[in-house]
Scaffold this active site. Structure first.
Site, PDB file in Angstrom:
ATOM      1  N   SER A 149       0.902  -1.419   0.167  1.00 48.31           N
ATOM      2  CA  SER A 149      -0.090  -0.188   0.113  1.00 48.31           C
ATOM      3  C   SER A 149       0.915   1.260   0.070  1.00 48.31           C
ATOM      4  O   SER A 149       1.882   1.620  -0.817  1.00 48.31           O
ATOM      5  CB  SER A 149      -0.874  -0.180   1.280  1.00 48.31           C
ATOM      6  OG  SER A 149      -2.145   0.807   1.059  1.00 48.31           O
ATOM      7  N   ASP A 303     -10.248  -3.190  -5.441  1.00 45.31           N
ATOM      8  CA  ASP A 303      -9.318  -2.572  -4.931  1.00 45.31           C
ATOM      9  C   ASP A 303      -9.137  -1.144  -5.536  1.00 45.31           C
ATOM     10  O   ASP A 303      -8.849  -1.260  -6.931  1.00 45.31           O
ATOM     11  CB  ASP A 303      -7.825  -2.913  -4.453  1.00 45.31           C
ATOM     12  CG  ASP A 303      -6.865  -2.216  -3.904  1.00 45.31           C
ATOM     13  OD1 ASP A 303      -6.960  -0.874  -3.438  1.00 45.31           O
ATOM     14  OD2 ASP A 303      -5.694  -2.312  -4.021  1.00 45.31           O
ATOM     15  N   HIS A 333      -7.970  -4.886  -0.895  1.00 46.22           N
ATOM     16  CA  HIS A 333      -7.067  -4.283  -0.309  1.00 46.22           C
ATOM     17  C   HIS A 333      -6.891  -4.819   1.124  1.00 46.22           C
ATOM     18  O   HIS A 333      -7.848  -4.972   1.745  1.00 46.22           O
ATOM     19  CB  HIS A 333      -7.270  -2.765  -0.293  1.00 46.22           C
ATOM     20  CG  HIS A 333      -6.020  -1.975  -0.179  1.00 46.22           C
ATOM     21  ND1 HIS A 333      -4.971  -1.557  -1.132  1.00 46.22           N
ATOM     22  CD2 HIS A 333      -5.384  -1.491   1.142  1.00 46.22           C
ATOM     23  CE1 HIS A 333      -4.267  -1.007  -0.501  1.00 46.22           C
ATOM     24  NE2 HIS A 333      -4.338  -0.891   0.927  1.00 46.22           N
TER      25      HIS A 333
END
Length: 359
Positions: A149, A303, A333
């Protein structure tokens, strides 16, 4: 990149700044550096930044592989001490017989870009010093950089920067980018449209994290949400993130590309970071991508950041970089750390197996 609805609720009540509230809640998920029968865990500092070092206990006659890991959390949250990162680092060290360095960095809203980038870059350079590698018994030819991320964003950014740094003699062998956030120009790609309201990791939360990376001024967030934050003089950058040409057809089906709507130059003058390649690695010119290390990119269908990773895979391949793109069709995610679900262990095994074969 972020946490759940508790922080939003707290902010709605006007009790605190959202990210500080979320940070407080996350503190309860941190664990001390505890060694076990297979791995020694210690906390130290590299260039005054806290890191956790994971050292396999079994004897080795050879130098070990080294993995430098950067946690996620939207540049605002998280730490190497979070249980999820501790478990992953421990497993990686044990299964690969590798030294894992899991780094912290300063966080927003107290600190903004480029502090996060500079912290990680300085820690990585410190780790790559010959005497430090010798101290931990790391093979200088088998070092990787990984992150998820916002950590994937920082991983991509520091690896690009290292490529042109004359002070660094060690070449990174591989980079691993797990559902990375890579661009700040277009928040209207197919993945943002399709997954904008996906539970826990919405478009609005993602844009909030991006804007917090640069400033607490909510006017940038507002402009980003309406996709009108980029000034006309930066229009040339859109070719680097044009999803109509960079995404395979299966990701663009049913979607029509909207030409950019430009904003004024006030925000970019106040907060130039959002157009800086160190914050948005997808904005790198093709010449900067050539010669980057072998790359593993993990993306998830559900995501908002999916298209960032897919576009980077396309651009790296076009630049001659060897890329493994692992797209998780049923993924979302945070899948890598969803240990209570089958997808978590499956994604983790794929990640560690690729490292085992390529690092």
């Amino acid at each position: 990149m972020g946490t759940g609805t508790e922080g939003l609720f707290v902010e709605f009540l006007g009790m605190n700044h959202f990210m500080i509230s979320a940070k407080f809640l996350m503190n309860f998920q941190e664990v001390p550096p505890t060694s076990d029968e297979n791995v020694s865990v210690m906390e130290t500092t590299f260039d005054n930044i806290p890191v956790r070092v994971y050292l396999p206990k079994r004897k080795s006659e050879m130098l070990r592989r080294g993995l430098f890991y950067i946690h996620g959390g939207g540049w605002c949250l998280g730490s190497a001490a979070l249980l999820t990162y501790d478990v992953l680092s421990r497993k990686t060290a044990e299964r690969l017989d590798a030294i894992v360095i899991s780094t912290d960095y300063r966080l927003a809203p107290e600190y903004h870009f480029p502090n996060q980038f500079e912290d990680v870059y300085n820690v990585l350079k410190w780790f790559l010093h010959q005497d430090v590698l010798e101290r931990y018994g790391v093979d200088a030819e088998r070092i990787g950089v990984a992150g998820d991320s916002a950590g994937g964003n920082l991983a991509a950014a520091v690896v690009q920067q290292l490529r042109d740094d004359p002070d660094v003699k060690v070449k990174i062998k591989i980079q691993v980018l797990v559902y990375p956030a890579l661009q700040t120009l277009d928040f209207d790609s197919p993945s943002y449209r399709e997954n904008g309201h996906f539970p826990l990791f919405t478009k609005s939360l993602t844009v909030r994290a991006w804007s917090e990376y640069f400033t607490t001024d909510r006017s940038l967030e507002k402009a980003m949400l309406s996709n009108q934050h980029v000034p006309l003089e930066s229009s040339h950058l859109f070719k680097f993130v044009n999803w109509s040409s960079l995404l395979p057809e299966r990701f663009t089906k049913g979607h029509v590309y909207n030409n950019p709507t430009f904003g004024g130059s006030e925000l970019s003058k106040k907060y130039p970071g959002f157009l800086d390649v160190r914050a948005a690695p997808l904005l790198a010119d093709d010449s900067k991508l050539r010669g980057l290390p072998v790359t593993y990119i993990l993306t998830c269908q559900y995501d908002v950041l999916r298209d960032d990773g897919v576009m980077y895979a396309t651009r790296l391949r076009n630049a001659g970089v060897r890329v493994t793109h692992n797209h998780i069709e049923d993924g979302f995610h945070g899948a890598l750390f969803s240990h209570e679900l089958k997808i978590g262990s499956r994604t983790e095994n794929q990640y560690i197996s690729w490292l085992s074969e390529n690092l």
